[in-house]
Design an enzyme around this catalytic site. Structure first.
Site, short mmCIF file in Angstrom:
data_model
loop_
_atom_site.label_atom_id
_atom_site.label_comp_id
_atom_site.label_asym_id
_atom_site.label_seq_id
_atom_site.Cartn_x
_atom_site.Cartn_y
_atom_site.Cartn_z
N GLY A 217 114.51 8.41 82.28
CA GLY A 217 113.86 7.27 81.82
C GLY A 217 113.66 6.58 82.69
N ASN A 287 117.97 -3.25 82.29
CA ASN A 287 117.18 -1.64 81.84
C ASN A 287 117.29 -1.06 80.81
OD1 ASN A 287 114.58 0.21 81.87
ND2 ASN A 287 116.97 1.33 82.28
N LYS A 294 115.02 1.64 61.35
CA LYS A 294 114.94 1.36 60.37
C LYS A 294 114.26 -0.10 59.53
CE LYS A 294 117.80 4.58 58.50
NZ LYS A 294 116.86 5.97 58.31
N TYR A 352 115.12 -3.96 66.88
CA TYR A 352 115.09 -4.07 68.01
C TYR A 352 113.96 -5.21 68.46
CZ TYR A 352 112.99 -1.09 72.18
OH TYR A 352 112.12 -0.73 74.16
N THR A 387 107.94 8.52 78.59
CA THR A 387 108.74 8.90 78.11
C THR A 387 108.98 9.79 77.09
OG1 THR A 387 109.75 7.36 76.64
CG2 THR A 387 109.27 6.37 79.55
P1 NAD Z 1 116.07 5.66 77.38
O1 NAD Z 1 116.64 6.25 75.77
O2 NAD Z 1 115.39 7.61 78.17
O3 NAD Z 1 116.91 5.45 78.44
C1 NAD Z 1 118.03 4.37 78.21
C2 NAD Z 1 119.34 4.81 79.62
O4 NAD Z 1 119.66 3.91 79.02
C3 NAD Z 1 120.35 6.16 79.69
O5 NAD Z 1 119.94 6.75 79.72
C4 NAD Z 1 121.24 5.88 78.24
O6 NAD Z 1 122.32 6.29 78.37
C5 NAD Z 1 121.31 4.01 79.19
N1 NAD Z 1 122.00 3.31 77.35
C6 NAD Z 1 121.88 3.14 76.91
N2 NAD Z 1 122.79 2.32 76.01
C7 NAD Z 1 123.72 2.36 76.86
C8 NAD Z 1 124.68 1.67 77.75
N3 NAD Z 1 125.56 0.64 76.27
N4 NAD Z 1 126.05 0.99 78.29
C9 NAD Z 1 125.07 1.55 79.97
N5 NAD Z 1 123.51 2.65 80.12
C10 NAD Z 1 123.19 2.72 78.62
O7 NAD Z 1 114.95 4.32 77.31
P2 NAD Z 1 113.30 4.72 77.95
O8 NAD Z 1 112.53 4.72 77.97
O9 NAD Z 1 113.64 4.77 80.22
O10 NAD Z 1 113.72 3.45 78.55
C11 NAD Z 1 114.10 2.16 79.52
C12 NAD Z 1 114.32 0.80 78.81
O11 NAD Z 1 112.80 0.19 78.44
C13 NAD Z 1 114.62 -0.36 77.51
O12 NAD Z 1 115.13 -0.84 77.55
C14 NAD Z 1 113.58 0.23 76.32
O13 NAD Z 1 114.01 -0.65 75.13
C15 NAD Z 1 112.15 -0.39 77.08
N6 NAD Z 1 110.95 0.29 76.93
C16 NAD Z 1 110.39 1.34 76.55
C17 NAD Z 1 109.49 1.93 76.28
C18 NAD Z 1 108.82 2.69 76.57
O14 NAD Z 1 107.95 2.80 75.92
N7 NAD Z 1 109.71 3.88 76.42
C19 NAD Z 1 108.55 0.72 76.29
C20 NAD Z 1 109.30 -0.40 76.37
C21 NAD Z 1 110.10 -0.37 76.34
#
Ligand code: NAD
Length: 446
Positions: A217, A287, A294, A352, A387
């Site tokens: 991601g 990140n 929920k 969240y 994503t």
């Molecule tokens: P994703 O779920 O695809 O990737 C998150 C990664 O973090 C995964 O590889 C997971 O294994 C890792 N992870 C989770 N818990 C962990 C832990 N305890 N220790 C180590 N690694 C851990 O998510 P994404 O969509 O790539 O999001 C990345 C960041 O961006 C997150 O913080 C998410 O909240 C934020 N975000 C995403 C979006 C979106 O639209 N996708 C929007 C706003 C914010």
């Protein structure tokens, strides 16, 4: 993860149909490629202050085609309004209407940038009104621009000018296609620190960066972007994602560290790994994050605690270790990933949103602690990003969510990564404690 609608309305027949039916017409955004021109077309610098003159001179040294007055009907790459001497709302009229006359000549993907001073802390009500007026002006203009053009603002705190390195860094970022999905936002330059890189295509040359949640991601894309910009990488993710993590590490020639960031010793392990494998650590990107959505009425301990623990408590604990470490003292940079949910709120995401708003609070309070060692900490707040996570949203909800911003489309992981790379660079050395939204000017909430 494909935005079929955007592809359709950028084909000949689709474009005509969307126009006839009055449907959204998202543009294909120009995104950064090393070596591409910073701006396509002339840059008009509007404003009569000495700071406007100095900025125009500086921009000439970047080999830009700079104008102090627009030439009628000439297609423009950018319009920069220097509004650093506003004393009264009436002072806005001349520069704003001068820029208005050039708006129809702005190219697709063009840029409008205001450079002004913050209203907070100003004793004169008229000056505060004028400065705050820029906020409403800029955010409204961003909503009027079309064809992938954006409008963003740089706010100069006391002691900084248009030619302070970080002011130039912010202006350069907003001009460039690195900021393709940043729209309607302001970035405050709080100190004259910072330095523009010698090689603008590799601004992180020689730096060592740790990225958490790097197996997939947005995190994997942050790793690729920091690598492209010259950084050496420590990639962190949970052991269960070990294979994916190793694949990303191979791709960017970094080292993989299988680690749950919520462990008590996570900060120490990141520091130790970086010291042993790379001899130093300059940048940490928080990140990794999870969602356990929920409605609050149905929320349980596990859902609430896991989100708070991983999304914010882990960052607080790791930062404590970083701040106490000897080899994280030379202009260190921390960048955290927040979310627009933490600004506007989101149904079903009380846990969240609390964690992501917490990230913003943490960043603001930690900034003075890092400033003591010439460091910075900032956050990016992504909106709707294409994503795997957002691909799972039901079609109709997803289609509405991705159009609800001024650019009428979702952002890409690369858009978040480019903003993080900028905030991690020396060019952002005077930007500290800021939250920059990467959301195409999301229309919902704040
Ligand atoms: P994703 O779920 O695809 O990737 C998150 C990664 O973090 C995964 O590889 C997971 O294994 C890792 N992870 C989770 N818990 C962990 C832990 N305890 N220790 C180590 N690694 C851990 O998510 P994404 O969509 O790539 O999001 C990345 C960041 O961006 C997150 O913080 C998410 O909240 C934020 N975000 C995403 C979006 C979106 O639209 N996708 C929007 C706003 C914010």
């Amino acid at each position: 993860m494909t935005d079929t609608y955007t592809q359709l309305v950028n084909s000949g027949a689709g474009r005509n149909l969307a126009r006839k039916l009055g449907l959204p017409q998202p543009a294909v955004l120009r995104r950064y490629q090393p070596g591409q021109p910073l701006v396509v077309g002339p840059v008009v610098v509007v404003g009569n202050s000495p700071a406007a003159d100095s900025l125009a001179t500086e921009l000439l040294s970047w080999d830009l085609d700079v104008r102090r007055h627009a030439v009628p009907a000439e297609k423009l790459g950018a319009i920069i309004l220097v509004l650093d001497e506003l004393e009264h709302p009436a002072d806005l009229e001349q520069p704003v209407l001068s820029a208005a006359g050039s708006l129809r000549d702005l190219r697709a993907g063009g840029r409008v940038i205001t450079v002004s001073r913050p209203a907070a802390g100003v004793s004169s009500p008229a000056a505060a009104a004028a400065r705050q007026g820029v906020d409403g002006f800029l955010r409204s203009l961003a909503k009027e621009l079309r064809a992938g053009a954006t409008a963003n603002g740089v706010l100069l705190s006391d002691g900084t000018t248009t030619t302070s390195p970080s002011a130039l860094g912010a202006i350069r970022f907003f001009l460039s296609s690195r900021s393709a999905f940043v729209d309607g936002q302001f970035l405050t330059v709080s100190s004259p620190d910072g330095a523009l890189p010698a090689n603008t295509d590799r601004p992180l040359e020689g730096k060592v960066a740790a990225v958490t949640g790097a197996a997939r991601g947005i995190g994997a894309q942050i790793a690729r972007t920091l690598h492209r910009d010259g950084a050496m990488l420590v990639l962190v993710d949970i052991p269960a994602a070990g294979d994916q993590l190793a694949a990303v590490a191979n791709e960017v020639r970094g080292t993989a560290l299988q680690l749950d960031i919520s462990g008590a010793d996570a900060g120490a392990r990141i520091l130790e790994h970086a010291a042993q494998r790379h001899g130093r650590l300059d940048i940490v990107v928080h990140n990794a994050g999870i969602t356990r959505d929920k409605l609050l009425a149905n929320m349980d301990h596990s859902r609430w605690n896991s989100v708070i623990n991983i999304n914010i408590a882990a960052q607080l604990r790791i930062n404590e270790a970083l701040l106490a470490a000897d080899h994280f003292r030379s202009s260190p940079r921390i960048v955290s990933v927040a979310s627009t949910s933490g600004i506007a709120g989101n149904r079903g995401q009380t846990n969240y949103a609390a964690s992501k708003a917490g990230v913003m609070g943490m960043v603001r309070a930690t900034a003075p602690l890092l400033a003591a060692s010439g460091g910075t900490i900032n956050a990016v707040a992504p909106g709707f990003i294409e994503t795997e996570m957002t691909a799972r949203i039901p079609f109709a909800v997803r289609e509405v969510a991705r159009r609800l911003n001024s650019l009428q489309q979702g952002g890409l992981p690369a858009d978040v990564a480019e903003t993080i790379a900028f905030l991690a660079s020396d060019a952002a050395g005077g930007i500290n404690g800021e939250v920059l939204r990467v959301c195409g000017q999301n229309l919902v909430g704040a």
